[in-house]
Scaffold this motif. Structure first.
Motif, PDB file in Angstrom:
ATOM      1  N   ALA A 170       8.683   4.129  16.800  1.00  0.00           N
ATOM      2  CA  ALA A 170       8.564   5.236  17.969  1.00  0.00           C
ATOM      3  C   ALA A 170       7.268   5.816  17.850  1.00  0.00           C
ATOM      4  O   ALA A 170       6.536   6.106  16.832  1.00  0.00           O
ATOM      5  CB  ALA A 170       9.901   5.800  18.099  1.00  0.00           C
ATOM      6  N   ILE A 171       6.782   6.668  18.943  1.00  0.00           N
ATOM      7  CA  ILE A 171       5.882   7.673  18.749  1.00  0.00           C
ATOM      8  C   ILE A 171       6.535   8.914  18.586  1.00  0.00           C
ATOM      9  O   ILE A 171       7.757   9.257  19.314  1.00  0.00           O
ATOM     10  CB  ILE A 171       5.047   7.606  20.054  1.00  0.00           C
ATOM     11  N   ILE A 172       6.236   9.830  17.439  1.00  0.00           N
ATOM     12  CA  ILE A 172       7.069  11.060  17.372  1.00  0.00           C
ATOM     13  C   ILE A 172       6.283  12.243  17.517  1.00  0.00           C
ATOM     14  O   ILE A 172       5.066  12.382  16.712  1.00  0.00           O
ATOM     15  CB  ILE A 172       7.746  11.009  15.930  1.00  0.00           C
ATOM     16  N   SER A 173       6.500  13.235  18.285  1.00  0.00           N
ATOM     17  CA  SER A 173       5.484  14.403  18.376  1.00  0.00           C
ATOM     18  C   SER A 173       6.551  15.419  18.701  1.00  0.00           C
ATOM     19  O   SER A 173       7.827  15.504  18.933  1.00  0.00           O
ATOM     20  CB  SER A 173       4.733  14.270  19.571  1.00  0.00           C
ATOM     21  N   ASN A 174       5.949  16.798  18.731  1.00  0.00           N
ATOM     22  CA  ASN A 174       6.748  18.075  19.322  1.00  0.00           C
ATOM     23  C   ASN A 174       6.897  18.387  20.661  1.00  0.00           C
ATOM     24  O   ASN A 174       7.385  19.442  21.044  1.00  0.00           O
ATOM     25  CB  ASN A 174       6.639  19.157  18.311  1.00  0.00           C
ATOM     26  N   TYR A 175       6.246  17.396  21.492  1.00  0.00           N
ATOM     27  CA  TYR A 175       6.117  17.697  22.842  1.00  0.00           C
ATOM     28  C   TYR A 175       6.390  16.248  23.450  1.00  0.00           C
ATOM     29  O   TYR A 175       5.852  15.173  22.854  1.00  0.00           O
ATOM     30  CB  TYR A 175       5.093  18.513  23.338  1.00  0.00           C
ATOM     31  N   GLY A 176       6.569  16.059  24.674  1.00  0.00           N
ATOM     32  CA  GLY A 176       6.604  14.901  25.381  1.00  0.00           C
ATOM     33  C   GLY A 176       7.024  14.813  26.885  1.00  0.00           C
ATOM     34  O   GLY A 176       6.934  16.169  27.530  1.00  0.00           O
ATOM     35  N   GLY A 177       7.510  14.100  27.571  1.00  0.00           N
ATOM     36  CA  GLY A 177       8.132  14.066  28.842  1.00  0.00           C
ATOM     37  C   GLY A 177       7.152  13.417  29.992  1.00  0.00           C
ATOM     38  O   GLY A 177       6.148  12.564  29.567  1.00  0.00           O
ATOM     39  N   TYR A 178       7.248  14.072  31.062  1.00  0.00           N
ATOM     40  CA  TYR A 178       6.482  13.435  32.341  1.00  0.00           C
ATOM     41  C   TYR A 178       5.236  14.516  32.675  1.00  0.00           C
ATOM     42  O   TYR A 178       4.869  14.048  33.842  1.00  0.00           O
ATOM     43  CB  TYR A 178       7.712  13.199  33.503  1.00  0.00           C
ATOM     44  N   LYS A 179       5.116  15.579  32.107  1.00  0.00           N
ATOM     45  CA  LYS A 179       4.009  16.438  32.541  1.00  0.00           C
ATOM     46  C   LYS A 179       2.651  15.868  32.209  1.00  0.00           C
ATOM     47  O   LYS A 179       2.489  15.419  31.154  1.00  0.00           O
ATOM     48  CB  LYS A 179       3.890  17.735  32.131  1.00  0.00           C
ATOM     49  N   LYS A 180       1.728  15.821  33.228  1.00  0.00           N
ATOM     50  CA  LYS A 180       0.595  14.985  32.927  1.00  0.00           C
ATOM     51  C   LYS A 180      -0.479  15.969  32.298  1.00  0.00           C
ATOM     52  O   LYS A 180      -0.318  17.252  32.262  1.00  0.00           O
ATOM     53  CB  LYS A 180      -0.151  14.464  34.088  1.00  0.00           C
ATOM     54  N   GLU A 181      -1.340  15.265  31.297  1.00  0.00           N
ATOM     55  CA  GLU A 181      -2.263  16.098  30.898  1.00  0.00           C
ATOM     56  C   GLU A 181      -3.767  15.453  30.621  1.00  0.00           C
ATOM     57  O   GLU A 181      -3.616  13.946  30.733  1.00  0.00           O
ATOM     58  CB  GLU A 181      -1.892  16.477  29.230  1.00  0.00           C
ATOM     59  N   PRO A 182      -4.791  15.816  30.693  1.00  0.00           N
ATOM     60  CA  PRO A 182      -5.921  14.988  30.512  1.00  0.00           C
ATOM     61  C   PRO A 182      -6.439  14.554  29.258  1.00  0.00           C
ATOM     62  O   PRO A 182      -6.205  15.236  28.055  1.00  0.00           O
ATOM     63  CB  PRO A 182      -7.054  15.883  30.860  1.00  0.00           C
ATOM     64  N   TRP A 183      -6.837  13.242  29.153  1.00  0.00           N
ATOM     65  CA  TRP A 183      -7.319  12.661  28.295  1.00  0.00           C
ATOM     66  C   TRP A 183      -8.846  12.123  28.511  1.00  0.00           C
ATOM     67  O   TRP A 183      -9.211  11.857  29.629  1.00  0.00           O
ATOM     68  CB  TRP A 183      -6.496  11.334  27.764  1.00  0.00           C
ATOM     69  N   VAL A 184      -9.413  11.578  27.436  1.00  0.00           N
ATOM     70  CA  VAL A 184     -10.694  11.189  27.289  1.00  0.00           C
ATOM     71  C   VAL A 184     -11.331  10.155  26.849  1.00  0.00           C
ATOM     72  O   VAL A 184     -10.879   9.922  25.454  1.00  0.00           O
ATOM     73  CB  VAL A 184     -11.917  12.451  27.486  1.00  0.00           C
ATOM     74  N   ALA A 185     -12.263   9.088  27.074  1.00  0.00           N
ATOM     75  CA  ALA A 185     -12.814   8.057  26.433  1.00  0.00           C
ATOM     76  C   ALA A 185     -14.078   8.572  25.829  1.00  0.00           C
ATOM     77  O   ALA A 185     -14.865   9.402  26.647  1.00  0.00           O
ATOM     78  CB  ALA A 185     -12.762   6.919  27.350  1.00  0.00           C
ATOM     79  N   PRO A 186     -14.508   8.183  24.545  1.00  0.00           N
ATOM     80  CA  PRO A 186     -15.699   8.491  24.226  1.00  0.00           C
ATOM     81  C   PRO A 186     -16.916   8.150  25.151  1.00  0.00           C
ATOM     82  O   PRO A 186     -17.936   8.737  25.149  1.00  0.00           O
ATOM     83  CB  PRO A 186     -15.765   7.817  22.652  1.00  0.00           C
ATOM     84  N   ALA A 187     -16.784   6.986  25.341  1.00  0.00           N
ATOM     85  CA  ALA A 187     -17.819   6.481  26.396  1.00  0.00           C
ATOM     86  C   ALA A 187     -18.143   7.369  27.534  1.00  0.00           C
ATOM     87  O   ALA A 187     -19.321   7.619  27.914  1.00  0.00           O
ATOM     88  CB  ALA A 187     -17.277   5.131  27.086  1.00  0.00           C
ATOM     89  N   ASP A 188     -17.165   8.010  28.210  1.00  0.00           N
ATOM     90  CA  ASP A 188     -17.404   9.068  29.234  1.00  0.00           C
ATOM     91  C   ASP A 188     -18.087  10.440  28.674  1.00  0.00           C
ATOM     92  O   ASP A 188     -18.537  10.858  29.382  1.00  0.00           O
ATOM     93  CB  ASP A 188     -15.785   9.174  30.006  1.00  0.00           C
ATOM     94  N   ILE A 189     -17.723  10.595  27.299  1.00  0.00           N
ATOM     95  CA  ILE A 189     -18.302  11.585  26.728  1.00  0.00           C
ATOM     96  C   ILE A 189     -19.749  11.391  26.650  1.00  0.00           C
ATOM     97  O   ILE A 189     -20.770  12.419  26.925  1.00  0.00           O
ATOM     98  CB  ILE A 189     -17.653  12.202  25.502  1.00  0.00           C
ATOM     99  N   ALA A 190     -20.107  10.462  26.092  1.00  0.00           N
ATOM    100  CA  ALA A 190     -21.527   9.871  25.774  1.00  0.00           C
ATOM    101  C   ALA A 190     -22.400  10.121  27.153  1.00  0.00           C
ATOM    102  O   ALA A 190     -23.358  10.308  27.178  1.00  0.00           O
ATOM    103  CB  ALA A 190     -21.684   8.640  25.178  1.00  0.00           C
TER     104      ALA A 190
END
Length: 301
Positions: A170-190
């Motif tokens: 499993a993935i284990i964290s202290n938060y989760g659920g259905y709330k969206k958050e932003p993520w980024v790919a290194p290629a887009d940063i470059a």
């Protein structure tokens, strides 16, 4: 233009060097490891071997550059399992070295890879080091123009989940659920950095970078599907339990506490308050594309 890149050929550095060389710029890549010289030169760039903790080396390498790209990572400070390392202090020293090298080399145009959370010193855990370095660079004379690039969480950070998925299922964290958050790919940063290097410099500017906005549950579904585990779960545990888990396997205390606080700020949404005040246009790489990369890395281990 003559452009110097710190950070070697990392997830961002490699595509950035490739893009800049393609555009006809003269590119020097700083690396701490001589064994990377061949890989750097194969991109059409020049390698400069030295340390970010060596201000004399940095000043000499920066001399003659039209633009210097500055970045720093926790890895540069030491091993996450070394309990004696002061990661925040070590990276602040890198920031001081950058400042002194820029002054001595007479560089007037800087692009700094910072991070979401750099707008505030406290509340975002380990991201404090980005605030510190932005503050240090901000002490440079006003005729030094700086573009602060603030990406959100890297998709590639999710590679760190592979071991837990394989051992805990499993993935284990202290938060989760259905709330969206932003993520980024290194290629887009470059791509953003390369674009900013060719745009005019004036004063101090800030630009956030993101590729997609997805929830923990969407991430779990996409990664699980890609690795052949469609029932993969994202398990949420209390802050204290996650902290004790990390400390029990030998994590540096500053790192363990810092990441627990960071992830708590992701779950509450406070990490993203300034991001949404300056929300960027999303980049090209979406979660489904990254999931294929994740599956390749997962199957390779």
């Amino acid at each position: 233009m003559n452009i110097v890149l710190t950070g070697s050929i990392s997830n961002v550095g490699k595509p950035l060097a490739q893009e800049l060389v393609k555009k006809g710029h003269s590119v020097t890549v700083i690396t701490s490891k001589a064994e990377r010289i061949e890989a750097i030169e194969s991109l059409g760039a020049t390698a400069a071997v030295g340390s970010m903790f060596d201000a004399d080396f940095l000043a000499a390498t920066f001399t003659g550059a039209d633009i210097v790209y500055l970045m720093e990572t926790l890895d540069a400070a030491g091993d996450f399992f070394d309990k004696d390392v002061d990661f925040i202090g070590a990276i602040s020293q890198i920031g001081e070295n950058y400042k002194q090298a820029v002054l001595r080399a007479g560089v007037y145009q800087i692009v700094h890879l910072s991070s979401i959370g750099a707008h505030k010193k406290h509340g975002y855990g380990i991201l404090e080091f980005h605030y510190n370095v932005e503050t240090i660079l901000g002490q440079l004379p006003r005729d030094v123009s700086i573009k602060f690039i603030r990406p959100v969480g890297f998709f590639t950070n999710l590679f760190g989940l592979i071991r837990t998925i394989k051992t805990k299922g499993a993935i284990i964290s202290n938060y989760g659920g259905y709330k969206k958050e932003p993520w980024v790919a290194p290629a887009d940063i470059a791509a953003v950095i390369a674009e900013e290097m060719e745009n005019p410099f004036a004063g101090r500017t800030i630009r956030y970078v993101a590729s997609d906005e997805v929830s923990p549950n969407e991430i779990t579904h996409a990664l699980g599907k890609a690795i052949g585990k469609p029932d993969l779960q994202w398990q949420v545990v209390p802050d204290e339990q996650l902290l004790n888990n990390w400390l029990s396997i030998g994590f540096n205390s500053q790192i363990a506490h810092g990441f627990v606080e960071l992830q708590a700020s992701q779950g509450s949404g406070v990490l993203y308050e300034d991001y949404y005040r300056h929300e960027p246009t999303l980049g090209k790489v979406k979660l489904d594309a990254f999931a294929k990369q994740f599956a390749a890395a997962y199957n390779a281990e």
